[in-house]
Write a protein that holds these residues in place. Structure first.
Motif, PDB file in Angstrom:
ATOM      1  N   ALA A 189      -4.356 -19.962  10.009  1.00  0.00           N
ATOM      2  CA  ALA A 189      -3.886 -18.615   9.713  1.00  0.00           C
ATOM      3  C   ALA A 189      -3.570 -18.535   8.229  1.00  0.00           C
ATOM      4  O   ALA A 189      -2.508 -18.973   7.778  1.00  0.00           O
ATOM      5  N   LEU A 190      -4.522 -17.997   7.455  1.00  0.00           N
ATOM      6  CA  LEU A 190      -4.268 -17.862   6.029  1.00  0.00           C
ATOM      7  C   LEU A 190      -3.098 -16.914   5.809  1.00  0.00           C
ATOM      8  O   LEU A 190      -3.007 -15.866   6.459  1.00  0.00           O
ATOM      9  N   PRO A 191      -2.187 -17.242   4.907  1.00  0.00           N
ATOM     10  CA  PRO A 191      -1.102 -16.304   4.603  1.00  0.00           C
ATOM     11  C   PRO A 191      -1.672 -15.034   3.989  1.00  0.00           C
ATOM     12  O   PRO A 191      -2.760 -15.027   3.416  1.00  0.00           O
ATOM     13  N   ALA A 192      -0.916 -13.959   4.101  1.00  0.00           N
ATOM     14  CA  ALA A 192      -1.398 -12.645   3.660  1.00  0.00           C
ATOM     15  C   ALA A 192      -1.867 -12.675   2.211  1.00  0.00           C
ATOM     16  O   ALA A 192      -2.899 -12.073   1.869  1.00  0.00           O
ATOM     17  N   GLU A 193      -1.139 -13.366   1.341  1.00  0.00           N
ATOM     18  CA  GLU A 193      -1.479 -13.341  -0.080  1.00  0.00           C
ATOM     19  C   GLU A 193      -2.777 -14.071  -0.400  1.00  0.00           C
ATOM     20  O   GLU A 193      -3.369 -13.883  -1.467  1.00  0.00           O
ATOM     21  N   ARG A 194      -3.267 -14.904   0.530  1.00  0.00           N
ATOM     22  CA  ARG A 194      -4.525 -15.617   0.300  1.00  0.00           C
ATOM     23  C   ARG A 194      -5.719 -14.953   0.974  1.00  0.00           C
ATOM     24  O   ARG A 194      -6.847 -15.400   0.802  1.00  0.00           O
ATOM     25  N   ARG A 195      -5.472 -13.895   1.723  1.00  0.00           N
ATOM     26  CA  ARG A 195      -6.588 -13.240   2.418  1.00  0.00           C
ATOM     27  C   ARG A 195      -7.357 -12.278   1.518  1.00  0.00           C
ATOM     28  O   ARG A 195      -8.432 -11.830   1.878  1.00  0.00           O
ATOM     29  N   ARG A 196      -6.780 -11.924   0.385  1.00  0.00           N
ATOM     30  CA  ARG A 196      -7.413 -11.013  -0.572  1.00  0.00           C
ATOM     31  C   ARG A 196      -7.774  -9.688   0.088  1.00  0.00           C
ATOM     32  O   ARG A 196      -8.893  -9.192  -0.026  1.00  0.00           O
ATOM     33  N   CYS A 197      -6.792  -9.120   0.774  1.00  0.00           N
ATOM     34  CA  CYS A 197      -6.944  -7.799   1.374  1.00  0.00           C
ATOM     35  C   CYS A 197      -6.161  -6.798   0.533  1.00  0.00           C
ATOM     36  O   CYS A 197      -4.962  -6.978   0.324  1.00  0.00           O
ATOM     37  N   GLY A 198      -6.841  -5.783   0.052  1.00  0.00           N
ATOM     38  CA  GLY A 198      -6.148  -4.692  -0.617  1.00  0.00           C
ATOM     39  C   GLY A 198      -5.728  -3.674   0.431  1.00  0.00           C
ATOM     40  O   GLY A 198      -6.569  -3.178   1.178  1.00  0.00           O
ATOM     41  N   VAL A 199      -4.425  -3.379   0.492  1.00  0.00           N
ATOM     42  CA  VAL A 199      -3.916  -2.527   1.566  1.00  0.00           C
ATOM     43  C   VAL A 199      -3.385  -1.218   0.985  1.00  0.00           C
ATOM     44  O   VAL A 199      -2.621  -1.217   0.015  1.00  0.00           O
ATOM     45  N   VAL A 200      -3.795  -0.106   1.601  1.00  0.00           N
ATOM     46  CA  VAL A 200      -3.271   1.216   1.253  1.00  0.00           C
ATOM     47  C   VAL A 200      -2.596   1.774   2.505  1.00  0.00           C
ATOM     48  O   VAL A 200      -3.255   1.963   3.531  1.00  0.00           O
ATOM     49  N   PHE A 201      -1.283   2.017   2.401  1.00  0.00           N
ATOM     50  CA  PHE A 201      -0.518   2.501   3.542  1.00  0.00           C
ATOM     51  C   PHE A 201      -0.418   4.024   3.522  1.00  0.00           C
ATOM     52  O   PHE A 201      -0.768   4.686   2.535  1.00  0.00           O
ATOM     53  N   GLN A 202       0.109   4.573   4.598  1.00  0.00           N
ATOM     54  CA  GLN A 202       0.277   6.018   4.713  1.00  0.00           C
ATOM     55  C   GLN A 202       1.226   6.564   3.653  1.00  0.00           C
ATOM     56  O   GLN A 202       1.049   7.671   3.146  1.00  0.00           O
ATOM     57  N   ASP A 203       2.247   5.778   3.288  1.00  0.00           N
ATOM     58  CA  ASP A 203       3.278   6.276   2.375  1.00  0.00           C
ATOM     59  C   ASP A 203       3.115   5.765   0.942  1.00  0.00           C
ATOM     60  O   ASP A 203       4.057   5.817   0.143  1.00  0.00           O
ATOM     61  N   SER A 204       1.978   5.243   0.589  1.00  0.00           N
ATOM     62  CA  SER A 204       1.573   4.776  -0.752  1.00  0.00           C
ATOM     63  C   SER A 204       2.332   3.543  -1.248  1.00  0.00           C
ATOM     64  O   SER A 204       1.747   2.659  -1.847  1.00  0.00           O
ATOM     65  N   ARG A 205       3.658   3.476  -1.048  1.00  0.00           N
ATOM     66  CA  ARG A 205       4.469   2.306  -1.414  1.00  0.00           C
ATOM     67  C   ARG A 205       4.316   1.917  -2.884  1.00  0.00           C
ATOM     68  O   ARG A 205       4.217   0.730  -3.221  1.00  0.00           O
ATOM     69  N   LEU A 206       4.288   2.897  -3.759  1.00  0.00           N
ATOM     70  CA  LEU A 206       4.272   2.612  -5.192  1.00  0.00           C
ATOM     71  C   LEU A 206       5.661   2.181  -5.645  1.00  0.00           C
ATOM     72  O   LEU A 206       6.669   2.547  -5.045  1.00  0.00           O
ATOM     73  N   PHE A 207       5.717   1.409  -6.743  1.00  0.00           N
ATOM     74  CA  PHE A 207       7.002   0.994  -7.306  1.00  0.00           C
ATOM     75  C   PHE A 207       7.592   2.164  -8.088  1.00  0.00           C
ATOM     76  O   PHE A 207       7.011   2.600  -9.093  1.00  0.00           O
ATOM     77  N   PRO A 208       8.742   2.688  -7.671  1.00  0.00           N
ATOM     78  CA  PRO A 208       9.277   3.896  -8.315  1.00  0.00           C
ATOM     79  C   PRO A 208       9.716   3.673  -9.758  1.00  0.00           C
ATOM     80  O   PRO A 208       9.755   4.617 -10.547  1.00  0.00           O
ATOM     81  N   HIS A 209      10.072   2.422 -10.112  1.00  0.00           N
ATOM     82  CA  HIS A 209      10.563   2.159 -11.464  1.00  0.00           C
ATOM     83  C   HIS A 209       9.438   1.944 -12.471  1.00  0.00           C
ATOM     84  O   HIS A 209       9.696   1.825 -13.675  1.00  0.00           O
ATOM     85  N   LEU A 210       8.187   1.884 -11.977  1.00  0.00           N
ATOM     86  CA  LEU A 210       7.053   1.686 -12.863  1.00  0.00           C
ATOM     87  C   LEU A 210       6.279   2.989 -13.034  1.00  0.00           C
ATOM     88  O   LEU A 210       6.236   3.827 -12.136  1.00  0.00           O
ATOM     89  N   SER A 211       5.652   3.146 -14.187  1.00  0.00           N
ATOM     90  CA  SER A 211       4.750   4.277 -14.392  1.00  0.00           C
ATOM     91  C   SER A 211       3.490   4.080 -13.563  1.00  0.00           C
ATOM     92  O   SER A 211       3.276   3.005 -12.963  1.00  0.00           O
ATOM     93  N   VAL A 212       2.647   5.093 -13.543  1.00  0.00           N
ATOM     94  CA  VAL A 212       1.356   4.957 -12.864  1.00  0.00           C
ATOM     95  C   VAL A 212       0.572   3.790 -13.451  1.00  0.00           C
ATOM     96  O   VAL A 212       0.023   2.955 -12.722  1.00  0.00           O
TER      97      VAL A 212
END
Length: 370
Positions: free
Chosen positions: A74-97
């Motif tokens: 079971a490869l850990p999530a960070e090694r699977r190289r999956c780019g994930v886009v969720f329903q709520d975007s989950r952007l970092f609010p303290h960072l610019s675009v």
């Protein structure tokens, strides 16, 4: 397993719900998991991403095995190289675009190939947003930035979990063309979760139809859309999806001719080049049936057809007809009375009537190249 296949087989029990789902789909391409809320779509995606460890299962992307519980792999999530886009975007609010986008770029493995920063910004039309914070963006803009961040992580598989579900119709119409651009431009394998049929029509190469934790069917969307044994055919918006090419325009009459295997339809004029590929959805409720060739009608699409299956609906008052038009299939929704009165039985030659204005608009739903 073929090196050009996404293979998923999962079993997992939750209190009151059991997932037992398996499918294979060709890659690259977009595989859409479709079904009602609570059927297990997002659970499948979470297991592929490595966010859920199923009790039993195997996930492989070509020759790369991400999960195989029988082998204890079971490869850990960070090694699977999956780019994930969720329903709520989950952007970092303290960072610019720009900061959010460059975070994705920093997560890309060293030496991994993929789109560059400027290319992604241009493709998604987010250049004017780079200095803004997520709180000042519309829902559609946030999803475009989230998609850009996922692409810049140089994934080998892009996972999208109902990315348009929280958007209103206008914002959804804004984002869909960008999803199509990504689909066409980068050739990434995409696993996309939705319960919206218009997104299926516009994005799916392979449709995985789910219900109550299981896979009911999988295959090309054109094939599954016309199978009367599947829940799709019982929906009020049921219809056949046709893969078409633009065969000609009549500017004076305001019409466009679309060619599909063994047939042709006329639709309201579309701003598309000759030869452009697109899908159209012909809704079953927009198809009428005649047993003799009609004349002097406003309807321009009068197609010789043969009745295939006649499937009564649960109400008992209506039925779905499968109509063979050469090598293609249309669906028609008619009353039980019409079936009996016209003698509509398998093998009966008929004419299928479809108004030129009946075809759903939108990209794969009837308007732009796929």
């Amino acid at each position: 397993m073929s090196p050009d296949t996404l293979s998923v087989s999962l079993r997992h029990a939750f209190p009151g719900f059991a997932l037992d789902a398996a499918f294979d789909s060709p890659i690259p391409g977009t595989t859409v998991l479709f079904g009602p809320s609570g059927c297990g779509k997002s659970t499948v995606l979470a297991a592929v991403a490595g966010l859920l460890r199923p009790e039993r299962g195997r996930v492989a992307l070509g020759d790369t095995v991400l999960l195989d519980t029988a082998r204890g792999l079971a490869l850990p999530a960070e090694r699977r190289r999956c780019g994930v886009v969720f329903q709520d975007s989950r952007l970092f609010p303290h960072l610019s675009v720009e900061g959010n986008l460059r975070y994705g770029l920093r997560r890309a493995p060293r030496g991994a190939t993929g789109p560059g920063f400027e290319e992604v910004v241009a493709l998604l039309g987010i250049g004017p947003l780079l200095r803004r914070r997520p709180i000042g963006l519309s829902g559609g803009e946030r999803q475009r930035v989230a998609l850009g961040r996922a692409l810049l992580s140089r994934p080998r598989l892009l996972l999208m979990d109902e990315p348009l579900a929280a958007l209103d119709a206008a914002r959804k119409a804004e984002v869909l063309p960008f999803l199509e651009r990504v689909r066409q431009r980068f050739g990434l394998p995409i696993l996309y979760v939705t319960h919206a049929l218009d997104e299926v029509d516009r994005l799916a190469d392979t449709l995985v139809l789910m219900g109550r934790g299981t896979v009911l069917a999988s295959g090309p969307v054109e094939e599954l859309s016309t199978r009367p044994d599947l829940p799709l055919a019982a929906r009020r918006d049921a219809g056949a999806v046709l893969a078409c090419t633009v065969a000609g325009h009549d500017q004076e009459r305001g019409l466009t001719r679309l060619r599909f295997p063994d047939g042709e339809v006329v639709v309201a004029l579309r701003d598309l080049p000759l030869g452009a590929a697109l899908r159209v959805r012909v809704r079953a409720r927009d198809v009428s049936v005649a047993t003799s060739e009609p004349r002097d009608l406003s309807v321009q699409n009068i197609l010789p057809a043969t009745v295939g299956e006649v499937t009564p609906l649960a109400s008992g008052q209506e039925a779905t007809l499968s109509l063979r038009v050469g090598g293609s299939t249309l669906l028609a929704r008619v009353t039980r009375d019409a079936v009996e009165r016209l003698g509509l039985a398998p093998g009966r030659p008929v004419w299928a009537l479809v108004k030129s204005i009946s075809f759903d608009h939108g990209a794969a739903g009837g308007g732009a190249p796929v």
